[in-house]
Every structure is written in C-alpha cells, then in structure tokens.
Scaffold this motif. Structure first.
Motif, short mmCIF file in Angstrom:
data_model
loop_
_atom_site.label_atom_id
_atom_site.label_comp_id
_atom_site.label_asym_id
_atom_site.label_seq_id
_atom_site.Cartn_x
_atom_site.Cartn_y
_atom_site.Cartn_z
N PHE A 1 0.81 -1.23 0.00
CA PHE A 1 0.00 0.00 0.00
C PHE A 1 0.84 1.27 0.00
O PHE A 1 2.05 1.23 0.15
N ASP A 2 0.11 2.38 -0.08
CA ASP A 2 0.69 3.73 0.06
C ASP A 2 1.75 4.00 -1.00
O ASP A 2 2.69 4.78 -0.76
N ILE B 1 4.15 2.22 -1.93
CA ILE B 1 5.48 1.67 -1.61
C ILE B 1 5.89 0.67 -2.69
O ILE B 1 5.06 -0.07 -3.21
N GLN C 1 1.89 -2.00 6.16
CA GLN C 1 2.12 -1.50 4.79
C GLN C 1 1.72 -2.49 3.70
O GLN C 1 1.77 -2.16 2.52
N ASP D 1 -7.27 0.91 6.27
CA ASP D 1 -7.40 2.20 6.93
C ASP D 1 -8.55 2.20 7.91
O ASP D 1 -8.43 2.65 9.05
N GLN E 1 -6.47 -1.60 0.78
CA GLN E 1 -5.93 -0.41 1.46
C GLN E 1 -7.05 0.36 2.17
O GLN E 1 -6.89 0.82 3.30
N ARG E 2 -8.20 0.45 1.50
CA ARG E 2 -9.34 1.14 2.13
C ARG E 2 -9.77 0.38 3.40
O ARG E 2 -10.00 0.98 4.45
#
Ligand code: GLU
Length: 405
Positions: A216-217, A219, A325, A307, A303-304
C-alpha cells in the motif's frame, strides 16, 4: 488402537497442527451448530477468482487437459513464471529453473525437505507465519526464532541476523509483506541483511513473496535476489497465485532458484504429488498472462479496508495497532486486555484467551499472536466485505469496553 500404539513419525509427533486452520475449523464447527460468526481468521481474499481465470480452468477441462503435466509443471506456465520474475522482479530467470507446486506451502516444504539434515538450523524471524517452524520441524531441522518486535517494525535487523547465525545455519526465511504483521522490507533494509549474508556463503535464503502485490501507500516491492545479485545462486524466491488473484483453492505456488535446488525439489515432488493440478496450472497461466487489473482493484480495496479497520481497532480500549504497509492483516497488541475479565466471567490471561473469548462470547474469529511467535497480539484478517468488517470492529470495540479489572 491409537496413534501411540502404532507410533507416529517423531518429527510429525513433535509438530503442532496449523494454528490458522485450527481457528478456521472452530469457526466452521460453530457455524455448523447454528452460531453466527464473523471470521477475521482465514488469510484468504474474499473476492472471487477473476472470470477469465475461471474460464481458462473450464476450457482446460473441456480441451481434455486432464492428464499429468511434467512434474515441475507445464512448460507454458513455467515460461510465464520466468517472465513474471523478469518483468516484475528484475530477476533473469530461465524457465528451467522454475517449479510449480500445489500451493506456496509445498514450495517451502519441498525446499526444506530437499536440503535439511538433522541439526541444521533455519533462522525464522518472529512474528512468523505459523507454518514455517512446523515445516522446519517436519523436515528434521531446528528453527532459530529471532524475536522482531514493534520497535524494529516487526522486521529482522542486520544485527539480530548476525547474532542468530551459526555454522549450522542452513536457511534464512524472509517474508515481505509479512503474514501476520503486514511489514514490508525496503530496498535498503534488504541490502543491509544481504551484506551480512554475503559473509556466510553456506546460508540459503527463502524469500516468501506471496503478498507481493498487496502493498500500500505507493510503496515499491523488493525481493532480496533482486537487490543483491551476488546472492542469486542461493536464494529461492517463491510466490503464487493464491493471494494476488484470489485463487487460494486452486493450490498453485511457484518458485525459482539455483538449478540444483529446483532439480532436488522436483525429484521430491515426483515421488510425492507428481505435480500440481493440470487444470489449476492452466488457470494460473491465464492469471499470469491475462489482464492484470484485478491486482490493482484488490489493492485499492484492501488499502481502504486497512485504513478503516486500523482506525476502528485503535478506538477499542486495550488494543493498539500500527498501520501495516502490506498483506491483509492487522496485528494488534492486546496487552491492555490481559488480566481483565469478560462479562461471562472469563479471565483473559493470554492472547489465546482473548481470541477464544472473542469467538465464544462475541462471535468474532481472529488468531492469537503467540501462534505467530509474538504475544500478546491478535491477528485480524481484513479480507472481508466492508459491512461485515465494520460490524466486526464494532463487536470488538464493545467486547473491549465491557471488560472489567
Ligand atoms: N496463509 C493463510 C493464513 O495465514 C492461510 C492459512 C494457512 O495456510 O495458514 O491464514
């Protein structure tokens, strides 16, 4: 007569059953008895296998691809695997140095069974996936567990690696993104570990990259053979289609490594399963060579969910969760719950007690961190639809709020 009367193999007798499967079995048993359970236990995507992959499996059956393949796998699939390693991981792989197995677990089992002799040590950073130490045990080796707590981001440091190495070290197991923590090794971190390994040429490295695409993010993913080419002739890089393409039940894992190792693994496989299911291999070929948009969609969804789950878990008194991550697990410390009492009168004296009470008294299934070699934690697999996930988080919050000292 019992197993004790006939005698079990001593390596098997000393091994523990898979902790993840134990919880999944408990969930199935509770559901069969009519109980409502939200399961955050199984580490498998909740999405369906992409349509074109299913169609490839069906087409394989209809085309009569229902016989054995070569033990090491269908040539077209091995070529696709070599291409995947070249394009996605920068590894210059000859298809002959690849092997297709019945799931990632069999890649690991083949590698360790093919190489371990009694007394050989395998370095396993903890928290670890539950099956690593047990497969080492089944193959007659000895796991050297290296605790990697939250202070190092649940990652092995060069210093800890150095301290764990002995002349008997045969393998190091790396897993990034990690099951159960979601920790991801950066290029620099892998290079620093590689630096230590270069001075110990007897050590092989198993890089379990099964969660590669769940990162995610923004990376970037790296694998150790890619960042340090001087290690390439002693790294087994393994992966599979289970997590990336929601294909857990198709049972296709694969690996690439030095020719002697792949050959030895294939020799073992030839006396064991004869190879992976032909139909599943055709489906895996479609997954690797077809449209890749599924990977992006599932990454966005996970990822959603990450979070929202992490935020909600951190609102539960007694739980604390870092932001992972990668993968689809949240690994939450439940230290703040230890010593408390549930309304039903259960004393929470360990993370296993927390997990049992959550399941029995609140109907939410998770897996205890100590099964992964680090307690008191709970692993939450957020591979579930948003509504069920949010309901589960509310139940966990309520459970934590009703505990008493
Ligand atoms: N790897 C998944 C998990 O950790 C599937 C179950 C297993 O093989 O352990 O939940």
């Amino acid at each position: 007569m019992t197993a004790a009367a006939y005698g079990l193999n001593r390596f098997l007798a000393a091994a523990r059953p898979s902790a993840t499967y134990r919880v999944m079995d408990r969930v199935a048993a509770r559901r069969a008895s009519g109980a409502q359970v939200i399961s955050l236990s199984a580490g498998e995507p909740d999405f369906d296998t992409p349509e074109h992959v299913c169609e490839a499996g069906i087409a394989a059956i209809r085309a009569g691809h229902t016989r054995y393949t070569q033990v090491a796998g269908l040539r077209a699939l091995r070529e696709a695997i070599a291409t995947k390693f070249q394009h996605e991981n920068g590894l210059d792989v000859d298809w002959r140095n690849t092997l297709v197995c019945s799931g990632g677990k069999q890649v690991i089992f083949n590698a360790l069974a093919a190489t371990l002799n009694e007394g050989d040590e395998v370095i396993v950073p903890a928290p670890y996936w539950v099956s690593y130490p047990e497969i080492v045990q089944l193959c007659g080796g000895k796991s050297v567990i290296v605790p990697c707590g939250s202070d190092s981001g649940f990652k092995l440091t060069p210093h800890a690696l150095q301290a764990a190495l002995t002349p008997n070290t045969r393998w190091l197991i790396l897993n990034s993104p990690s099951n159960p923590t979601g920790a991801v090794y950066s290029r620099a971190e892998l290079l620093a570990l590689a630096e230590v390994l270069l001075a110990h040429p007897q050590v092989l490295v198993l890089s379990d990259d099964i969660y590669e695409h769940l990162i995610f993010d923004g990376i970037e993913f790296f694998t150790i053979a890619q960042v340090e080419p001087r290690l390439r002739d002693r790294v087994l890089t393994m992966n599979g289609v289970s997590k990336a393409y929601a294909m857990t039940g198709w049972r296709i894992g694969f690996g690439t490594g030095p020719g002697w190792l792949i050959e030895a693994m294939a020799k073992l496989q030839g006396q064991q399963t004869s190879g992976a299911s032909t139909i599943s291999q055709y489906a895996a070929l479609a997954a690797l060579t077809g449209p890749q948009d599924f990977i992006l969609h599932s990454r966005v969804a996970f990822q959603r969910r990450r979070d929202s789950v992490v935020e909600q878990l951190n609102q539960a008194p007694g739980l604390h969760c870092e932001v992972p991550q990668g993968a689809f697990y949240a690994f939450a410390s439940c230290e703040g719950l230890i010593g408390k009492m549930t309304p039903a009168g259960t004393h929470l004296d360990s993370d296993e007690a927390v997990v049992n009470a959550l399941l029995d008294e609140a109907g939410v299934a998770t897996v205890h961190g100590s099964a992964f070699g680090l307690g008191p934690y709970i692993r939450i697999a957020y591979a579930l639809d948003d509504t069920s996930l949010s309901r589960a988080c509310t139940v966990v919050q309520d459970f934590c709020r009703t505990l008493t000292d």
